[in-house]
Scaffold this motif. Structure first.
Motif, short mmCIF file in Angstrom:
data_model
loop_
_atom_site.label_atom_id
_atom_site.label_comp_id
_atom_site.label_asym_id
_atom_site.label_seq_id
_atom_site.Cartn_x
_atom_site.Cartn_y
_atom_site.Cartn_z
N GLU A 1 -1.70 -1.09 -4.12
CA GLU A 1 -2.88 -0.36 -4.02
C GLU A 1 -2.70 0.73 -2.96
O GLU A 1 -1.48 0.95 -2.24
CB GLU A 1 -3.77 -1.45 -2.44
N THR A 2 -3.39 1.89 -3.83
CA THR A 2 -3.65 3.04 -3.12
C THR A 2 -4.48 3.91 -2.42
O THR A 2 -5.67 2.57 -2.47
CB THR A 2 -4.20 4.27 -4.50
N CYS A 3 -4.04 4.21 -1.48
CA CYS A 3 -5.42 4.50 -0.47
C CYS A 3 -4.99 6.13 -0.23
O CYS A 3 -3.25 6.42 -0.44
CB CYS A 3 -4.70 3.99 1.54
N PHE A 4 -5.80 7.00 0.06
CA PHE A 4 -5.99 8.42 0.42
C PHE A 4 -6.05 9.01 1.38
O PHE A 4 -6.65 10.29 1.33
CB PHE A 4 -7.26 9.14 -0.50
N LEU B 1 -0.16 3.17 -9.92
CA LEU B 1 0.40 1.79 -8.77
C LEU B 1 -0.35 0.47 -8.65
O LEU B 1 0.06 -0.15 -9.72
CB LEU B 1 -0.39 3.10 -7.48
N ALA C 1 5.81 7.99 -9.33
CA ALA C 1 4.89 6.30 -9.24
C ALA C 1 5.06 5.08 -8.81
O ALA C 1 5.50 3.93 -8.70
CB ALA C 1 3.43 6.73 -9.49
N VAL D 1 -1.41 8.62 -9.94
CA VAL D 1 -0.99 8.34 -9.80
C VAL D 1 -1.49 6.93 -9.08
O VAL D 1 -0.74 5.58 -9.43
CB VAL D 1 -0.57 9.24 -8.16
N ALA D 2 -2.82 6.89 -8.56
CA ALA D 2 -3.74 5.62 -8.03
C ALA D 2 -3.69 4.54 -9.75
O ALA D 2 -3.37 3.48 -9.83
CB ALA D 2 -5.28 5.83 -8.32
N ARG E 1 1.56 -1.61 0.12
CA ARG E 1 -0.19 -0.19 -0.08
C ARG E 1 0.85 1.43 -0.08
O ARG E 1 1.74 1.09 0.90
CB ARG E 1 -0.91 0.20 0.89
N ILE E 2 0.44 2.14 -1.00
CA ILE E 2 1.05 3.38 -0.76
C ILE E 2 -0.46 4.58 -0.61
O ILE E 2 -1.12 4.28 -1.34
CB ILE E 2 1.83 3.58 -2.52
N VAL F 1 -1.67 7.82 -0.72
CA VAL F 1 -1.47 9.60 -1.83
C VAL F 1 -2.09 10.72 -0.49
O VAL F 1 -3.24 10.31 -0.53
CB VAL F 1 -2.29 9.03 -3.54
#
Length: 291
Positions: A33-36, A27, A95, A23-24, A4-5, A7
């Motif tokens: 997986e992206t989390c905001f 990735l 990214a 970016v999402a 997980r990264i 953003v």
């Protein structure tokens, strides 16, 4: 285990929100997986964060992730962007390289801040860039007594004072006439704001020293401490502000090896015409950066 990264974007600017969507997608294509959003103690483990915006967004990301040891990679979509590593045209590259783990980590020191009220109650905080003691009433003057390591140094009237890290020396302290400190200088910087005194110059002390500022009873106004331009603590008449180096650090993800001098020249558009030293070509610099 799912990678997980985080953003972090400035939600008030369309450009940064759109960059976050780019970016999402990048990735996701890299299997990450992206989390905001991030909630300490609740969120799943996050290996790094990409921050899209200016220095204000970087400071917000540092606040949100404080104590998590998550490296922050800044992509400048603002103006100066001193804390950012890359520029707006590098969003996709940032990214991809972040997903590949193609970066190194740099530690930046922070400040430990404590306000002691006349009744002995304490309020604490921290800052990456600076702690600024300001007037509670803009029509009045602060009368302060300044200490270094528990010994009195001077008293004077002023609009306020700034205590900053080396990282923050290029921010508010710089605008107030303070010196630029290279990031590897482990020191604290003190800069008076519009002081009515003959001896009221910027001071630089070592990492084991600390500054204290008392708002004197004869002051025309109480004060407030602003931490990194966003969080505040009231300082009443007779109150005391203490600022020292904190043990906690903020981790910045770095993707190139350009010296701080080069960053300074680029960010402030400093003239270097006439320099006769050896300058690496842009292609060589790009190659060293891994692009």
């Amino acid at each position: 285990m799912t990678r997980r990264i985080l953003v972090v974007v400035n939600p008030h600017r369309t450009e940064t929100v759109e960059a976050g969507e780019v970016v999402a997608r990048v990735l996701a294509a890299e299997g990450v997986e992206t989390c905001f959003s991030y909630d300490p103690g609740v969120s799943e483990p996050i290996e790094a964060a990409i921050v899209l915006g200016g220095d204000g967004t970087m400071l917000h990301a540092a606040e949100v992730t404080h104590g998590s040891h998550i490296p922050l990679l800044g992509v400048n979509l603002g103006r100066v962007g001193f804390l950012a590593e890359l520029e707006r045209e590098d969003v996709t590259q940032a990214a991809v390289r972040l997903a590949a783990g193609d970066y190194h980590v740099e530690e930046r020191r922070t400040l430990e801040v404590c306000v002691i009220n006349p009744d002995g109650t304490r309020h604490g905080g921290w800052a990456l860039n600076e702690a600024t003691l300001e007037r509670g009433n803009l029509r009045s003057t602060l009368e302060v007594a300044v200490e270094v390591d528990g010994r009195p140094l001077s008293t004077f009237g002023c609009d306020g004072v700034i205590v900053s890290t080396a990282t923050g020396s290029t921010a508010h302290a710089f605008s107030a006439g303070g010196p630029v400190l290279w990031p590897n200088v482990d020191a604290l910087l003190f800069v008076p704001l519009a002081a009515h005194a003959l001896f009221a110059r910027p001071l630089v002390v070592g990492p084991d020293s600390f500054f204290a500022v008392e708002v004197l009873e004869r002051s025309e106004s109480p004060g407030q401490v602003i931490l990194d331009g966003s969080r505040s603590i009231d300082v009443p008449l007779g109150g005391r502000l203490e600022v020292r180096r904190a043990e906690a650090t903020v981790l910045l993800a770095r993707m190139n090896d350009e010296p701080f001098t080069e960053r300074l020249v680029n960010k402030f558009s400093l003239p270097t015409n006439g320099w006769r030293g050896e300058r690496p070509s842009r292609a060589t610099t790009r190659l060293a950066a891994g692009s």
